[in-house]
Motif scaffolding. Structure first.
Motif, short mmCIF file in Angstrom:
data_model
loop_
_atom_site.label_atom_id
_atom_site.label_comp_id
_atom_site.label_asym_id
_atom_site.label_seq_id
_atom_site.Cartn_x
_atom_site.Cartn_y
_atom_site.Cartn_z
N ALA A 151 31.56 -35.97 -5.47
CA ALA A 151 31.56 -36.73 -6.73
C ALA A 151 30.34 -36.38 -7.57
O ALA A 151 30.43 -36.23 -8.79
N ALA A 152 29.20 -36.23 -6.91
CA ALA A 152 27.97 -35.89 -7.63
C ALA A 152 28.07 -34.50 -8.25
O ALA A 152 27.59 -34.28 -9.37
N SER A 153 28.69 -33.57 -7.54
CA SER A 153 28.83 -32.21 -8.09
C SER A 153 29.81 -32.19 -9.26
O SER A 153 29.59 -31.49 -10.25
N PHE A 154 30.89 -32.98 -9.17
CA PHE A 154 31.84 -33.07 -10.28
C PHE A 154 31.21 -33.73 -11.51
O PHE A 154 31.62 -33.46 -12.64
N ALA A 155 30.23 -34.58 -11.28
CA ALA A 155 29.62 -35.33 -12.38
C ALA A 155 28.92 -34.43 -13.38
O ALA A 155 28.79 -34.77 -14.56
N ILE A 156 28.47 -33.26 -12.94
CA ILE A 156 27.74 -32.36 -13.85
C ILE A 156 28.60 -32.01 -15.05
O ILE A 156 28.18 -32.14 -16.20
N ASP A 157 29.82 -31.54 -14.78
CA ASP A 157 30.70 -31.12 -15.87
C ASP A 157 31.69 -32.20 -16.29
O ASP A 157 32.38 -32.04 -17.30
N GLY A 158 31.77 -33.29 -15.52
CA GLY A 158 32.75 -34.32 -15.85
C GLY A 158 32.15 -35.60 -16.39
O GLY A 158 32.76 -36.28 -17.20
N PHE A 231 35.24 -41.84 -15.81
CA PHE A 231 34.67 -41.21 -14.61
C PHE A 231 34.00 -42.26 -13.74
O PHE A 231 34.20 -42.31 -12.52
N ARG A 232 33.20 -43.09 -14.38
CA ARG A 232 32.46 -44.12 -13.64
C ARG A 232 33.41 -45.10 -12.95
O ARG A 232 33.23 -45.44 -11.78
N LEU A 233 34.46 -45.51 -13.64
CA LEU A 233 35.40 -46.47 -13.07
C LEU A 233 36.21 -45.87 -11.92
O LEU A 233 36.52 -46.56 -10.94
#
Length: 589
Positions: A151-158, A231-233
């Motif tokens: 999830a943390a890695s996806f957060a960069i571009d998402g 994304f957060r939800l």
């Protein structure tokens, strides 16, 4: 003496975003992270875990240094594309650090009771015992470690990408504004300063132009906000979290009962502030305050501006009466170029203070235009810097204080200056202006911030069901403002959700209620400081030193001997502000 208007960044890395020194620094962080990633799966003994904890804290400090430098570069010149690229690289590094932290939490959870007790009893970790316990408990409430890392890695571009897109779009905004017989192209930050003008027609034009400009960009910002929240939800849903306030409360080390007590006390006292608003409307010659009047200065025949050098001297002088250590620190920070205050185009709007963790310094960003509001902002950010200064010798985990206590030191610094100016004023018109400025700060925390909190909680609930349209966002914003201001205004700002950066920040969720907490918590501290006199200085420093090492409820109990889950403390703090309201009402009879 003259104080520099432009900050010193060269002492960190020469050459700005093109700095070879900075590129080498970032590369060194990458190499360290690679080494730590190779070690994390192998280390299992208490001694190895102890070393890993210290090494992780160390690389955190390096990454914070790099992040602070890049945040300064992007703020001082929103068109600096290289700095924006660096920002992406630093975010990737922070994601790797977050992944390593998840691995650490996994190891902490896996320890037997005996191993855990042995670890936290180590002399080198006693200072961060609370932080390790906090991490261990948090790990039990999240996804399994591999999913959290993903999830943390996806957060960069998402996730973070949506916040970055918002910043870039705002940075490019140029708003035409007619002034002095010509049409000027203003940045969002420069236009914001026009909204604080002492000239009401200027404020009206600035408000109308601002609403039009933000409405024009609203479809884009509605998209960024919806996807950021989405994304957060989704992450919350995967973790099994239903309450959107669960994460912000945990980040702020705060109980929901404390938040409820604070807002409850504020709502109880709002009618007293409606009286102030009616009186101010009368002084401005209008039937009801408009949104652009709420924080406007009172009409005065005196020059309402103050030079930057005079503002610096004024702040130092009044800080010294409260705390010589605070004053000495402030004098050095202002003298040594810690502040970027120049009024020029190309800068991002707003103000902030960022810490250079390895260098044990801070830098302050703002656009100074000579208003008393800007003097307050400068004092506010210097308070942040002093907070960081008080914690600079602590281990990194024990430096990471939450937003709500972060706003305590800053708002206290504002209060020191504001209160001193009022008490020294001999001219009635000046005293009224200063009192009005003080009460205005309360209105911002009690009403403006409250409207943000109401909007954001309702937006997130709506976003659980579907994408929220621009029209619906405008309606939610205006509804929240009407409620927060008690329907006391003649107009509202439906596009405020688009113009306010805090809604689009990805670093922390719900960047609103901590401001109000910090303001009122500082009022409670300030009252005790006045009662204790100069002897309170060391007690205040001790409180700041503990801000990253306990919950806010425990912090208040230990240093103030109060229970902040009850309304009594908050009422006592509000009473400090109501004294200013009473004085203002008496002087304007």
């Amino acid at each position: 003496m003259g104080y520099p208007l432009v900050w010193d960044l060269e002492s960190f890395f020469k050459g700005g975003s093109e700095s070879e020194e900075f590129a080498h620094f970032v590369k060194k962080i990458d190499q360290t992270l690679l080494q730590l990633q190779g070690r994390v799966e192998l280390e299992s003994s208490i001694e190895e875990l102890e070393t890993f904890i210290h090494d992780l804290q160390d690389v955190m400090q390096y990454a914070r240094e790099a992040g602070a430098f890049v945040s300064c570069l992007t703020a001082q010149d929103v068109s600096d594309e290289k700095a924006t690229l660096w920002q992406g690289e630093i975010q990737e590094q922070m994601t790797k650090i977050q992944s390593l932290a998840v691995s650490l939490e996994e190891k902490l959870v896996a320890l037997s009771n005996d191993q855990w007790e042995t670890l936290i009893a180590l002399d080198s970790l006693k200072e961060v015992k609370f932080n390790l316990e906090e991490r261990k408990l948090a790990a039990d409430d999240k996804l399994d470690p591999e999913q959290e890392k993903l999830a943390a890695s996806f957060a960069i571009d998402g996730y973070h990408a949506w916040g970055n897109l918002y910043n870039q779009a705002v940075g490019r905004m140029q708003v035409p504004f007619e002034e002095d017989g010509e049409v000027k192209q203003l940045s969002a930050g420069q236009l914001q300063n026009r909204l604080n003008s002492s000239d009401r027609p200027t404020r009206e034009r600035a408000f109308d132009v601002s609403e039009e400009a933000w409405q024009k960009e609203a479809p884009l910002f509605a998209s960024t906000l919806n996807h950021l929240a989405g994304f957060r939800l989704k992450l919350y849903e995967a973790r099994g979290w239903e309450d959107v306030l669960k994460e912000p409360l945990a980040i702020n080390r705060m109980e929901s009962s404390t938040l409820d007590a604070m807002w409850g006390a504020i709502n109880d006292n709002k009618p007293r502030f409606y009286e102030f608003m009616d009186r101010k409307a009368k002084l401005l010659g209008v039937e009801k305050l408009a949104m652009h009047d709420v924080h406007a200065p009172l009409p005065t025949e005196k020059d309402a501006t103050i030079s930057y050098d005079d503002a610096c001297e004024l702040i130092i002088k009044h800080f010294r009466k409260f705390s010589p250590k605070l004053a000495t620190f402030t004098e050095g920070a202002l003298r040594d170029g810690w502040v970027e205050a120049e009024d020029r185009s190309g800068k991002r709007p707003g103000g902030f203070c960022t810490s250079f963790a390895k260098s044990k310094q801070s830098r302050i960003f703002m656009t100074y235009d000579g208003s008393m509001s800007n003097v307050a902002t400068l004092a506010h950010e210097l308070g942040h810097a002093y907070h960081g200064h008080c914690l600079k010798e602590k281990q990194p985990f024990a430096q990471r204080y939450a937003m709500n206590v972060a706003e305590t030191a800053s708002t206290l610094a504002e209060t020191i200056v504001a209160d001193a100016l009022v008490s020294e004023a001999t001219d009635k018109e000046l005293k009224l202006s200063l009192l009005e400025n003080k009460v205005n700060r309360a209105l911002a925390f009690f009403m403006n911030i409250h409207s943000r909190f109401l909007f954001e909680t309702r937006f997130y609930e709506a976003r659980k069901e579907k994408l929220v349209s621009t029209k619906e966002l405008n309606e939610l914003m205006e509804e929240a403002q009407r409620e927060a201001y008690g329907n006391q205004l003649s107009n509202y700002s439906p596009t405020f959700w688009a113009s306010k950066l805090h809604f689009h920040i990805t670093g922390v969720p719900f960047y609103n209620f901590p401001y109000t907490f910090g303001y009122l918590f500082s009022m409670g501290i300030y009252k005790r400081a006045l009662d204790a006199g100069r002897s309170f200085e060391d007690d205040y420093i001790a409180l700041l030193e503990d801000t990253a090492s306990m919950s806010v409820e425990d912090l208040a109990k230990k240093h103030l001997d109060v229970d902040i889950t009850k309304k009594e403390f908050w009422q006592e703090a509000i009473d400090v502000v109501l004294a200013d309201v009473d004085e203002f009402m008496e002087l304007t009879k």
